[in-house]
Design a protein around this motif. Structure first.
Motif: not given
Lengths: 348, 447
Positions: B193-199
């Motif tokens: 989720l963190s990666d998705t949000i960062a993207a």
């Protein structure tokens, strides 16, 4: 928020008590200082009158009453000094040879810790940097300013500008400067320093995080507060240089530069020493600035703040006391120098 | 240097001042509280009777609005029993309490939030062990592991009072719904989720550890939560009691894992800047960007609900809410990190014991909970009295008998480590120092 006067009444009552107590105590003291010497003066007057009337030799200046008089002024001071300074100093020294809970003797272990623990060595170095830089810069700045504005137009205005920060508490000044150094990663900078950097096309920096720059930035706060003190004292000393000396020098045709080094500097030397000594002692004890601005983090801690942390926050009474004793020892030579100096002046 | 030119004038002034002082002093003659013992609403306090007119002083770190709630919460007790509770809250509590105790000016009771500090006072022989009534009441009403934190060398000194649950991640349900993100239930989901949000261009995390004197503590909570998740409660206990060194490889591992979020420039620090801005961001402000959409997640305790500006809807469908900080290894259970304060006694006069007993009773915990923003591990707390949804969730977690609960590690350690080098070490760690040397530094300070 609404302010309910009735609800806050107890606080106002308390405030009033405080004011009344202040007036009573201070008024009482002033009254005492007024009445008691007057009583002694009247008695001596009466003695003199009777002595002259009877034709007997005048009583010697230092009578028994005079000694009593001196004791009257000395006793409270001596008592307060003993209770508030001498006894705690002895106790602290003893505690510095004991362990964290002040139960067992550990000899010099706390002092060993002080000079072997990396973070404490860092604290000692920081304190050294403070003690070297603050008196030097503050006195230098104050001196230059005092010389430059001397007899200039708007002298008093210029002087009060520098003197104003003296009126702000160390904590208040630190908060003001914390805003100057403030950093915002995104959006508008609220810190003056970063705004200047940004408007010059630079990147905003987290000033207080970078050692050793942060210690220097904290020193700026102290200099900002104390330069006014140095300036006022030195300015007064410059004004006290006898006019005929200055005039004589002028007639001899000295340059401003020679005037400064040959006339001004030697004349204000005693005042200069007082300023440097006072600032040195104040700097050794610096606590509020570091605690308010960084709380000693990021390698900015100094002896006084570390002492407080060790003794009161971490429960390491021995280590805290050792730091306190060390601070005490550091102040002693400065005080001795000051006393010797005063004595020399009196003799000379 | 005559201050008053005429002595008579001076005497008149002094006389007037003296009169004024005595007059105002008379104005505040203590009017005794009406004692309405015996009435129906006082029946619950019958067992504390017999101390009418006595005073009990309490010293704690709770101030301002929260302190007013405390005073309100024991008002009925005071009115019925005639015991007057003299409460004082101080921001410098942890530093000032030892000064007061050593100076012979100890309060009757203190609310100490650190078991480490309780132990220090108990070891120094300053604390009174609980009276028989208090002990019985505490043992009836509180879970054994909480009592353990108030116990030193087999003697129970501290009665657990308030509590908070730290294993929460604050987020904005509105933002999550709008973006189609779902609340993660495992560590892997959390990282995904963190990666998705960062993207998506939003920084997934925000954090702040600046807290004045106590700067660094929010980071220690992160570490503790991760150690509980990667190593389980047994290793956690060994770590907090120094049975294993602070720089044990398992601890290094956990700190590094926390670093994959906290020291990740891609994840940090929404609304404030880079990773280093964590060090200078006030802990109270750190989670606020959650409500403005500048950051998506903020790991902080249940009490953070109080930090959101007025008008923020803290609910499952509101502007801000919290989910359980997911477990890493499901085999190690669902660990919960929490904290709370303990009522310890420096005197054991009967009225002091009465107050101490009362603070452990069901009457007290429910009276305080009804005023809002408060939870406790006391199992006599009726969940119906807890209004806020996040507090309700906290109480459920605290009362869940299958949950693995552990107390805040830095509060369990000796203050020189827990509130000293550990906090300072975390500040340095965030500021770029490597994990190994930070942990080595903390270890060498633990004697």
């Amino acid at each position: 928020m609404e302010f309910d006067f009735a609800e806050e009444q107890p606080k106002f009552l308390m405030l009033m008590y405080g004011l009344i107590a202040f007036v009573v105590v201070v008024g009482g003291l002033l009254l005492l200082l007024d009445v008691v010497p007057a009583w002694f003066a009247r008695r001596r007057e009466a003695q003199l009158v009777t002595a002259s009337a009877s034709g007997a030799p005048l009583p010697r200046r230092r009578s028994k009453g005079e000694g009593l008089f001196a004791l009257f002024f000395l006793l409270p001071t001596l008592l307060l000094l003993t209770v508030g300074l001498v006894v705690p100093a002895i106790r602290t020294t003893l505690l510095s040879f004991m362990d964290a809970g002040s139960t067992n003797w550990v000899g010099l272990r706390n002092y060993g810790w002080m000079f072997s623990d990396d973070s404490i060595v860092r604290v000692l170095i920081n304190t050294l940097v403070w003690v070297v830089l603050v008196p030097l810069i503050a006195t230098g700045f104050g001196l230059i300013y005092a010389v430059l504005v001397d007899k200039a137009r708007f002298e008093s205005v210029a002087k009060s500008l520098i003197f104003l920060p003296m009126a702000i508490s160390f904590v208040g000044a630190s908060i003001i400067w914390k805003f100057v150094y403030a950093y915002r990663g995104e959006g508008d900078q609220i810190g003056l320093l970063n705004q200047i950097v940004v408007s010059l096309g630079g990147e905003p920096k987290q000033w207080l995080l970078e050692s050793p720059l942060n210690t220097l930035l904290l020193i700026v706060i102290m200099v900002w507060i104390q330069a006014g003190f140095a300036m006022v004292v030195l300015s007064a000393a410059i004004k006290a240089i006898p006019g005929d000396i200055v005039e004589a020098a002028r007639l001899d045709g000295v340059s401003p530069w020679q005037m400064f080094w040959q006339i001004t500097m030697p004349s204000i030397r005693p005042a200069l020493i007082v300023v440097v000594v006072t600032l040195t002692i104040a700097t050794l004890k610096v606590f509020d600035i570091v605690r308010t601005a960084t709380n000693g983090n990021y390698d900015t801690s100094v002896i006084a703040s570390e002492m407080y942390n060790q003794a009161f926050r971490y429960g390491q009474n021995g280590q805290g006391s050792a730091l306190a004793v060390f601070l005490f020892i550091l102040v002693i030579p400065v005080v001795i120098y000051q006393i010797r100096n005063l004595r020399q002046q009196r003799e000379g | 240097m005559a201050v008053f030119t005429r002595p008579r004038q001076a005497f008149v002034i002094a006389g007037v001042l003296g009169l004024a002082l005595s007059a105002t002093a008379c104005g505040t003659g203590d009017d005794k509280k009406s004692n309405n013992a015996g009435s129906a609403e006082c029946a619950a306090y019958d067992k504390y009777e017999g101390h009418d007119g006595k005073k009990v002083s309490i010293y704690a770190s709770i101030r301002d609005a929260e302190a007013d709630l405390l005073r309100t919460s024991w008002k009925a007790f005071e009115d019925c029993t005639g015991i007057e509770i003299d409460y004082e809250g101080n921001a410098e509590f942890e530093a000032q309490l030892p000064v007061r105790v050593d100076g012979g000016n100890a309060p009757d009771l203190a609310f100490v939030p650190q078991p480490g500090l309780v132990k220090r006072f108990a070891d120094a022989g300053k604390l009174k062990s609980l009276g028989a009534d208090t002990k019985t009441m505490a043992e009836q009403n509180l879970p054994a592991d909480w009592l353990k934190y108030g116990t030193v060398n087999g003697t129970l000194y501290g009665v657990p009072l308030g509590a908070n649950v730290k294993s929460f991640v604050w987020y904005s349900p509105k933002l999550f719904k709008e973006k189609g993100w779902t609340v993660p239930t495992s560590w892997d989901d959390l990282i995904k989720l963190s990666d998705t949000i960062a993207a998506s261009g939003i920084k997934p995390w925000c954090a702040g550890i600046e807290s004045g004197d106590a700067t660094g503590w929010p980071a220690t909570d992160w570490i503790e939560d991760v150690i509980l998740r990667t190593q389980g409660p047994e290793v956690y206990d060994q770590w907090t009691t120094h049975a294993i060194p602070f720089n044990d490889p398992r601890i290094v591992d956990a700190v590094n894992r926390a670093g994959t979020i906290l020291k990740n420039e891609k994840y940090m620090n929404g609304g404030f800047g880079g990773v280093k801005s964590i060090g200078t961001t006030a802990f109270g402000e750190a989670g606020l960007p959650v409500t403005t959409g500048k950051c998506a997640m903020h790991r902080q305790a249940s009490f953070y609900a109080n930090q959101f500006p007025e008008g923020t809807k803290v609910a499952e469908d509101g502007d801000a809410f919290a989910f359980y900080f997911p477990a890493i290894d499901t085999a190690k259970g669902k660990p919960v990190l929490g904290a709370g304060e303990f009522v310890v006694g420096y005197t054991d006069r009967p009225e002091v014991q009465a107050v101490q007993t009362y603070l452990a009773s069901s009457e007290y915990v429910n009276s305080r909970a009804k005023l809002g923003n408060w939870v406790t591990a006391n199992n006599k707390l009726d969940i119906a009295n807890v209004a806020s949804p996040i507090d309700k969730l906290s109480v459920q977690i605290l009362q869940d008998k299958s949950g693995v609960f552990r107390f805040d590690g830095s509060d369990l350690m000796p203050a020189a480590v827990g509130a000293g080098t550990f906090w300072k070490g975390m500040v340095e760690w965030i500021n770029g120092k490597d994990t190994a040397s930070v942990l080595q530094g903390i270890e060498s300070s633990w004697k």
